[in-house]
Scaffold this active site. Structure first.
Site, PDB file in Angstrom:
ATOM      1  N   THR A 184     -17.236  14.421 -28.750  1.00 16.30           N
ATOM      2  CA  THR A 184     -16.180  14.476 -29.758  1.00 16.30           C
ATOM      3  C   THR A 184     -14.864  13.849 -29.305  1.00 16.30           C
ATOM      4  OG1 THR A 184     -15.518  16.676 -29.004  1.00 16.30           O
ATOM      5  CG2 THR A 184     -17.114  16.561 -30.820  1.00 16.30           C
ATOM      6  N   LYS A 185     -14.759  13.457 -28.039  1.00 18.06           N
ATOM      7  CA  LYS A 185     -13.494  12.916 -27.544  1.00 18.06           C
ATOM      8  C   LYS A 185     -13.165  11.585 -28.239  1.00 18.06           C
ATOM      9  CE  LYS A 185     -12.581  16.159 -24.518  1.00 18.06           C
ATOM     10  NZ  LYS A 185     -13.638  17.141 -24.796  1.00 18.06           N
TER      11      LYS A 185
END
Length: 374
Positions: A184-185
């Site tokens: 998700t970064k």
């Protein structure tokens, strides 16, 4: 159409570039600690204006190997109470004792006052966390306080790819920075992490620790109690391809955040965590505090069921000193951390978010908050 909590963005060109890289490495048989790892390290260091980068298996591993190099065994390490478990977990696994500090409600980060209150004669290091990708404007004062006490400042920059303060990149204010590439970064390698540092000695130690503590890649001479913390070539290729889009992704996320800032400014009782003066965030998360007394679970349920908007989880719903596994290190209440963790929500921010999606979130959050804050 609903708005998801998170969306991972690899366009057709990205996917083709990764496929070409995978075909290359499967042909050559170079699957770990090969040319793609080196390319990724060099590109990430250059992107952040740093001299050295070491690619590893996770952001947690990056943080732990920094702390092992500092040698925190049997000593205290100050960490903010508002952060992910891994910040304290890395301290414990490195042999240290986490000492939890309260935070500044404006930045969710350590302040000079909360750090000073947590320092002990046994402090071996201080970990500063850039929550949501925002670098506190007091970062230089925090570094000065650490220098005054003769302890290194370590940055948990897991959220902060490409973030900066006064033009200086996250991960370069202390002895070293630890980054995460969890899916998700803002940019991802699937799984992985990176150590960023100006210290050639720390760089060399990190390379030893990531490869089972071996003194060199081609020998079985083990000089440290290392782990299998290598980043595979496949992950490095994904990370190197995605990193090319970091600036583009940050601009898109900042545009969404500016619209949220304007909308929430007129919403009585909701307090967005705003970008501090001099800082330039990547908006990995857009954090806002609900008005006191608003039921967070009811708020999240209403925006999801009535408007199709999924909120992306709290950062964080339980401060570290109240985490059951960290109970042995608890020393007392931390009122600001407890308050912000009880009230915070994260509005969706995607690297390809559309105007319609942004408006859908604003409509949902505004309507439900006005109703529940009554």
């Amino acid at each position: 159409m609903g708005v998801p909590a998170a969306r991972i963005v690899f366009d057709e060109n990205d996917r083709a570039a990764v496929a070409d890289a995978v075909a290359e490495m499967l042909t050559t048989g170079a699957l770990t600690l090969g040319p793609w790892t080196e390319r990724f390290e060099q590109a990430f260091a250059a992107e952040h204006g740093a001299s050295h980068a070491v690619a590893v298996s996770s952001g947690t591993a990056a943080l732990e190997m920094i702390l092992r190099t500092v040698d925190v065994r049997g000593r205290d390490v100050v960490v903010p109470a508002v952060t992910f478990y891994a910040t304290a977990g890395a301290v414990v696994h490195a042999g240290g004792r986490p000492v939890f500090a309260d935070v500044d409600p404006a930045t969710l980060a350590l302040s000079p006052e909360t750090l000073a209150a947590a320092l002990t004669p046994e402090t071996a290091a201080v970990v500063l966390v850039h929550i949501g990708g925002l670098v506190t404007p007091e970062v230089d004062a925090l570094r000065a306080l650490c220098d005054q006490h003769g302890v290194p400042l370590v940055e948990d920059a897991a959220h902060a790819h490409g973030s900066s303060h006064d033009g200086r990149a996250a991960g370069t204010f202390g002895l070293a920075g630890a980054f995460s590439f969890y899916p998700t970064k803002v940019t991802t390698s699937g799984e992985g992490g990176m150590v960023l540092t100006e210290s050639p000695e720390l760089r060399d130690e990190a390379r030893i620790y990531r490869d089972q503590g071996k003194g060199s890649f081609s020998t079985n001479h083990h000089v440290r109690l290392g782990y299998s913390w290598r980043m595979s070539e496949l992950h490095a290729a994904v990370g190197a391809v995605h990193l090319r889009r970091l600036k583009e992704f940050i601009e898109a996320r900042r545009a969404v955040a500016r619209r949220y800032d304007s909308a929430l400014a007129g919403l009585d009782g909701m307090e967005p965590v705003l970008e501090p003066p001099g800082s330039r965030g990547n908006y990995y998360k857009y954090v806002a505090l609900l008005a006191p007394g608003v039921d967070r679970a009811a708020f999240k349920r209403a925006v999801a069921e009535e408007y199709g908007v999924r909120l992306s989880g709290e950062v964080y719903d339980l401060p570290l000193h109240l985490q059951p596994v960290l109970a042995p290190y608890r020393r007392g209440p931390l009122p600001v951390a407890e308050d912000v963790c009880a009230r915070q929500v994260c509005l969706p921010v995607h690297s390809d978010m559309t105007e319609d999606e942004t408006e859908q979130v604003i409509e949902a959050v505004s309507a439900v908050h006005r109703r529940l804050a009554g």
